[in-house]
Write an enzyme that holds these catalytic residues in place. Structure first.
Site, PDB file in Angstrom:
ATOM      1  N   ASP A  11     128.509   8.942  74.751  1.00 47.96           N
ATOM      2  CA  ASP A  11     128.435  10.390  74.923  1.00 47.96           C
ATOM      3  C   ASP A  11     128.815  10.713  76.361  1.00 47.96           C
ATOM      4  O   ASP A  11     128.849   9.831  77.219  1.00 47.96           O
ATOM      5  CB  ASP A  11     127.007  10.876  74.635  1.00 47.96           C
ATOM      6  CG  ASP A  11     126.857  12.366  74.866  1.00 47.96           C
ATOM      7  OD1 ASP A  11     127.707  13.130  74.381  1.00 47.96           O
ATOM      8  OD2 ASP A  11     125.899  12.780  75.556  1.00 47.96           O
ATOM      9  N   SER A  12     129.057  11.994  76.608  1.00 51.36           N
ATOM     10  CA  SER A  12     129.344  12.424  77.977  1.00 51.36           C
ATOM     11  C   SER A  12     128.123  12.272  78.886  1.00 51.36           C
ATOM     12  O   SER A  12     128.259  12.333  80.097  1.00 51.36           O
ATOM     13  CB  SER A  12     129.783  13.891  77.957  1.00 51.36           C
ATOM     14  OG  SER A  12     128.784  14.676  77.331  1.00 51.36           O
ATOM     15  N   CYS A  74     129.397  12.242  71.190  1.00 53.87           N
ATOM     16  CA  CYS A  74     129.730  13.493  71.870  1.00 53.87           C
ATOM     17  C   CYS A  74     130.641  14.330  70.964  1.00 53.87           C
ATOM     18  O   CYS A  74     131.712  13.875  70.561  1.00 53.87           O
ATOM     19  CB  CYS A  74     130.454  13.162  73.173  1.00 53.87           C
ATOM     20  SG  CYS A  74     130.960  14.594  74.109  1.00 53.87           S
ATOM     21  N   GLU A 153     119.228  21.051  79.460  1.00 52.91           N
ATOM     22  CA  GLU A 153     119.070  20.083  80.556  1.00 52.91           C
ATOM     23  C   GLU A 153     117.965  20.524  81.500  1.00 52.91           C
ATOM     24  O   GLU A 153     117.332  19.699  82.151  1.00 52.91           O
ATOM     25  CB  GLU A 153     120.395  19.908  81.296  1.00 52.91           C
ATOM     26  CG  GLU A 153     121.481  19.464  80.335  1.00 52.91           C
ATOM     27  CD  GLU A 153     122.424  18.422  80.861  1.00 52.91           C
ATOM     28  OE1 GLU A 153     122.687  18.439  82.060  1.00 52.91           O
ATOM     29  OE2 GLU A 153     122.906  17.610  80.042  1.00 52.91           O
ATOM     30  N   CYS A 185     127.021  20.155  68.887  1.00 46.95           N
ATOM     31  CA  CYS A 185     126.879  19.681  70.269  1.00 46.95           C
ATOM     32  C   CYS A 185     125.614  18.838  70.340  1.00 46.95           C
ATOM     33  O   CYS A 185     124.601  19.179  69.714  1.00 46.95           O
ATOM     34  CB  CYS A 185     126.785  20.871  71.222  1.00 46.95           C
ATOM     35  SG  CYS A 185     126.462  20.386  72.925  1.00 46.95           S
ATOM     36  N   HIS A 187     123.332  18.533  72.438  1.00 49.10           N
ATOM     37  CA  HIS A 187     122.107  19.116  72.999  1.00 49.10           C
ATOM     38  C   HIS A 187     121.410  20.103  72.056  1.00 49.10           C
ATOM     39  O   HIS A 187     120.240  20.399  72.222  1.00 49.10           O
ATOM     40  CB  HIS A 187     122.429  19.868  74.287  1.00 49.10           C
ATOM     41  CG  HIS A 187     122.795  18.991  75.439  1.00 49.10           C
ATOM     42  ND1 HIS A 187     123.813  18.067  75.375  1.00 49.10           N
ATOM     43  CD2 HIS A 187     122.275  18.900  76.690  1.00 49.10           C
ATOM     44  CE1 HIS A 187     123.910  17.449  76.549  1.00 49.10           C
ATOM     45  NE2 HIS A 187     122.989  17.934  77.354  1.00 49.10           N
TER      46      HIS A 187
END
Ligand code: DGL
Length: 285
Positions: A11-12, A74, A153, A185, A187
């Site tokens: 993932d990023s 990702c 985040e 996504c 997140h």
């Protein structure tokens, strides 16, 4: 033949641990190497060329570690780099976009779905294309929600601020015929409870991470690559940068994460050598 080789997941950054959580539930015996590109996150605002380049480097590094399958956790990298990775690698490459699209097509009753993701994911049109390949009658509304990643985040996943931002991006979905929302996504699953509260109980919310784990399990079974281990697998969590904030986020996403973050330099020799080896004609170093 059953294989004890690890599964590579990348993932990023830390968000892809949402996919790892699902894989651990479904395939607890598998060894896993996770790579999170925390030094270069976010990918969601970058150009397709750069996202493809980063993805190739990481895939090469994981292949050099002997992985038997690659999961692109990702959404942005899946949306932009999957065909290039499949061309480059001779192991199964599983992305989140196809799995999410499949779940959406199966879930919708009205034939209208929405997909939310980063700007790069939305601009790639990968989700609507995947949905119409599966069912040309299903219509897809795509929407970028750039504030969701920094919010998650920063730990803002519920409460008045989260609710206001969710309504800002998604309120009109309630007034439409859309009955299925894909969280496109890494997140966004952390915002799922607040989305449910803001958007009502009828909307089907599809977490692409879930479908990806199912698809991975099916592919390993079909190719007879599942691990014969009788005990829980080993996990390595490797990142290109380590900070207290990344560790805290990892603990929020993956219950039981012990903070055992290894680091590797994406500018360093390990990465350069892995890519050179992968791209060189067979046998040459
Ligand atoms: N992992 C990215 C995704 O799923 C979100 C974070 C980023 O922009 O890099 O699209």
């Amino acid at each position: 033949m059953p294989s004890t080789k690890p599964i590579g997941i990348f993932d990023s950054g830390v968000g892809g641990l949402t996919v790892v959580a699902r894989v651990l539930e479904l395939l607890p015996r598998e060894d896993i190497i996770y790579f999170g590109d925390t030094a270069r996150v976010p990918y969601g605002i970058r150009s397709p060329r750069v996202i493809r380049e980063f993805s190739r480097e990481i895939a090469a590094w994981l292949v050099a570690r002997g992985v038997k399958a690659l999961v692109v956790a990702c959404n942005t990298a899946s949306a932009v780099a999957l065909p290039a990775l499949r061309q480059l690698l001779d192991i199964p490459v599983i992305g989140v976009v196809e799995a999410g699209a499949r779940q959406a097509v199966e879930a919708t009753r009205t034939g209208e779905v929405a997909v939310i993701g980063t700007a790069s994911t939305v601009n790639s049109r990968a989700y609507p294309d995947a949905v119409s390949r599966l069912d040309a009658q299903v219509r897809t509304l795509s929407r970028a929600c750039p504030l969701f990643v920094p919010m998650v985040e920063d730990g803002i996943v519920e409460g008045p601020v989260a609710e206001a931002v969710i309504r800002h991006y998604l309120a009109d979905i309630r007034q439409s015929r859309i009955d299925t929302l894909v969280l496109g996504c890494t997140h966004y699953p952390l915002l799922q409870s607040e989305m449910r509260r803001a958007l009502g109980p009828e909307l089907r919310i599809v977490d692409a991470a879930e479908g990806t784990a199912v698809e991975l399990a099916e592919i390993l079974a079909r190719l007879d690559l599942a691990s014969p281990n009788l005990e829980n697998g080993r996990r390595r969590y490797v990142f290109s940068d380590r900070t207290d904030a990344f560790q805290a986020l990892a603990r929020r996403i993956l219950p039981g994460f012990m903070g055992d973050m290894e680091t590797v330099d994406v500018e360093g020799g390990e990465f350069r050598d892995a890519l050179r080896l992968l791209e060189s004609p067979a046998g040459e170093a």
